[in-house]
Design a protein around this motif. Sequence first.
Motif, PDB file in Angstrom:
ATOM      1  N   SER A 103       0.824  -1.203   0.000  1.00  0.00           N
ATOM      2  CA  SER A 103       0.000   0.000   0.000  1.00  0.00           C
ATOM      3  C   SER A 103       0.861   1.256   0.000  1.00  0.00           C
ATOM      4  O   SER A 103       0.515   2.256  -0.647  1.00  0.00           O
ATOM      5  CB  SER A 103      -0.935  -0.003   1.217  1.00  0.00           C
ATOM      6  N   ALA A 104       1.983   1.218   0.694  1.00  0.00           N
ATOM      7  CA  ALA A 104       2.902   2.365   0.691  1.00  0.00           C
ATOM      8  C   ALA A 104       3.427   2.628  -0.709  1.00  0.00           C
ATOM      9  O   ALA A 104       3.537   3.771  -1.145  1.00  0.00           O
ATOM     10  CB  ALA A 104       4.057   2.117   1.663  1.00  0.00           C
ATOM     11  N   VAL A 105       3.714   1.575  -1.439  1.00  0.00           N
ATOM     12  CA  VAL A 105       4.214   1.710  -2.811  1.00  0.00           C
ATOM     13  C   VAL A 105       3.100   2.174  -3.747  1.00  0.00           C
ATOM     14  O   VAL A 105       3.284   3.088  -4.553  1.00  0.00           O
ATOM     15  CB  VAL A 105       4.814   0.373  -3.303  1.00  0.00           C
ATOM     16  N   ALA A 106       1.943   1.549  -3.642  1.00  0.00           N
ATOM     17  CA  ALA A 106       0.835   1.851  -4.555  1.00  0.00           C
ATOM     18  C   ALA A 106       0.189   3.200  -4.254  1.00  0.00           C
ATOM     19  O   ALA A 106      -0.330   3.859  -5.155  1.00  0.00           O
ATOM     20  CB  ALA A 106      -0.225   0.747  -4.478  1.00  0.00           C
ATOM     21  N   GLY A 107       0.189   3.594  -2.987  1.00  0.00           N
ATOM     22  CA  GLY A 107      -0.457   4.845  -2.611  1.00  0.00           C
ATOM     23  C   GLY A 107      -1.919   4.666  -2.250  1.00  0.00           C
ATOM     24  O   GLY A 107      -2.633   5.636  -2.012  1.00  0.00           O
ATOM     25  N   TYR A 108      -2.364   3.442  -2.169  1.00  0.00           N
ATOM     26  CA  TYR A 108      -3.718   3.081  -1.766  1.00  0.00           C
ATOM     27  C   TYR A 108      -3.652   1.652  -1.235  1.00  0.00           C
ATOM     28  O   TYR A 108      -2.644   0.962  -1.446  1.00  0.00           O
ATOM     29  CB  TYR A 108      -4.717   3.182  -2.935  1.00  0.00           C
ATOM     30  N   ILE A 109      -4.691   1.190  -0.550  1.00  0.00           N
ATOM     31  CA  ILE A 109      -4.660  -0.171  -0.007  1.00  0.00           C
ATOM     32  C   ILE A 109      -4.556  -1.144  -1.172  1.00  0.00           C
ATOM     33  O   ILE A 109      -5.398  -1.148  -2.074  1.00  0.00           O
ATOM     34  CB  ILE A 109      -5.891  -0.453   0.869  1.00  0.00           C
ATOM     35  N   ALA A 110      -3.471  -1.937  -1.147  1.00  0.00           N
ATOM     36  CA  ALA A 110      -3.132  -2.739  -2.321  1.00  0.00           C
ATOM     37  C   ALA A 110      -2.844  -4.195  -1.946  1.00  0.00           C
ATOM     38  O   ALA A 110      -2.436  -4.497  -0.822  1.00  0.00           O
ATOM     39  CB  ALA A 110      -1.921  -2.132  -3.004  1.00  0.00           C
ATOM     40  N   ASP A 111      -3.010  -5.047  -2.931  1.00  0.00           N
ATOM     41  CA  ASP A 111      -2.681  -6.471  -2.833  1.00  0.00           C
ATOM     42  C   ASP A 111      -1.182  -6.623  -3.062  1.00  0.00           C
ATOM     43  O   ASP A 111      -0.668  -6.247  -4.114  1.00  0.00           O
ATOM     44  CB  ASP A 111      -3.473  -7.222  -3.911  1.00  0.00           C
ATOM     45  N   PRO A 112      -0.452  -7.191  -2.113  1.00  0.00           N
ATOM     46  CA  PRO A 112       0.996  -7.341  -2.292  1.00  0.00           C
ATOM     47  C   PRO A 112       1.382  -8.175  -3.509  1.00  0.00           C
ATOM     48  O   PRO A 112       2.396  -7.916  -4.148  1.00  0.00           O
ATOM     49  CB  PRO A 112       1.466  -7.993  -0.997  1.00  0.00           C
ATOM     50  N   ASN A 113       0.553  -9.153  -3.849  1.00  0.00           N
ATOM     51  CA  ASN A 113       0.858  -9.975  -5.025  1.00  0.00           C
ATOM     52  C   ASN A 113       0.854  -9.148  -6.306  1.00  0.00           C
ATOM     53  O   ASN A 113       1.693  -9.351  -7.181  1.00  0.00           O
ATOM     54  CB  ASN A 113      -0.134 -11.142  -5.133  1.00  0.00           C
ATOM     55  N   LYS A 114      -0.064  -8.204  -6.408  1.00  0.00           N
ATOM     56  CA  LYS A 114      -0.134  -7.376  -7.602  1.00  0.00           C
ATOM     57  C   LYS A 114       1.016  -6.378  -7.664  1.00  0.00           C
ATOM     58  O   LYS A 114       1.537  -6.085  -8.733  1.00  0.00           O
ATOM     59  CB  LYS A 114      -1.481  -6.666  -7.671  1.00  0.00           C
ATOM     60  N   VAL A 115       1.437  -5.874  -6.511  1.00  0.00           N
ATOM     61  CA  VAL A 115       2.576  -4.947  -6.482  1.00  0.00           C
ATOM     62  C   VAL A 115       3.846  -5.678  -6.877  1.00  0.00           C
ATOM     63  O   VAL A 115       4.683  -5.157  -7.613  1.00  0.00           O
ATOM     64  CB  VAL A 115       2.705  -4.292  -5.089  1.00  0.00           C
ATOM     65  N   MET A 116       3.994  -6.920  -6.427  1.00  0.00           N
ATOM     66  CA  MET A 116       5.179  -7.717  -6.751  1.00  0.00           C
ATOM     67  C   MET A 116       5.228  -8.051  -8.240  1.00  0.00           C
ATOM     68  O   MET A 116       6.299  -8.181  -8.812  1.00  0.00           O
ATOM     69  CB  MET A 116       5.222  -9.004  -5.912  1.00  0.00           C
TER      70      MET A 116
END
Length: 118
Positions: A103-116
């Motif tokens: 979420s810190a990377v995306a800037g919104y509540i995010a799924d870690p799998n999608k960020v990876m």
Amino acid sequence: ISDLRQAAAILKGRKVAKHVRALIFPATQKIWKQAMNEGLFDIFVDSGCAVSTPTCGPCLGGHMGILAEGERAVSTTNRNFVGRMGHVKSEVYLASPAVAAASAVAGYIADPNKVMEA
């Protein structure tokens, strides 16, 4: 230490979104020292996080990250009652270290799998 390793795995090579404050508070001096020795702090700082010594801070509305009216936090603490982390009109979402880092990377509540994957 496993929580910090999990967050570091997501943050490594990535940057915290410009409008996000990412704060890292290791739980104990022992964990702080271990994280430092493993190079996790380098990953956190390089990604744009601030690293603190083990202390009570924003999770109890004490310092370093207290929420203002309208601000939102994704927190790895275990409590989120109204006003706990600052203003009574702030919002606190409890999450795992992986979700908080993503979420810190995306800037919104995010799924870690999608960020990876990105």
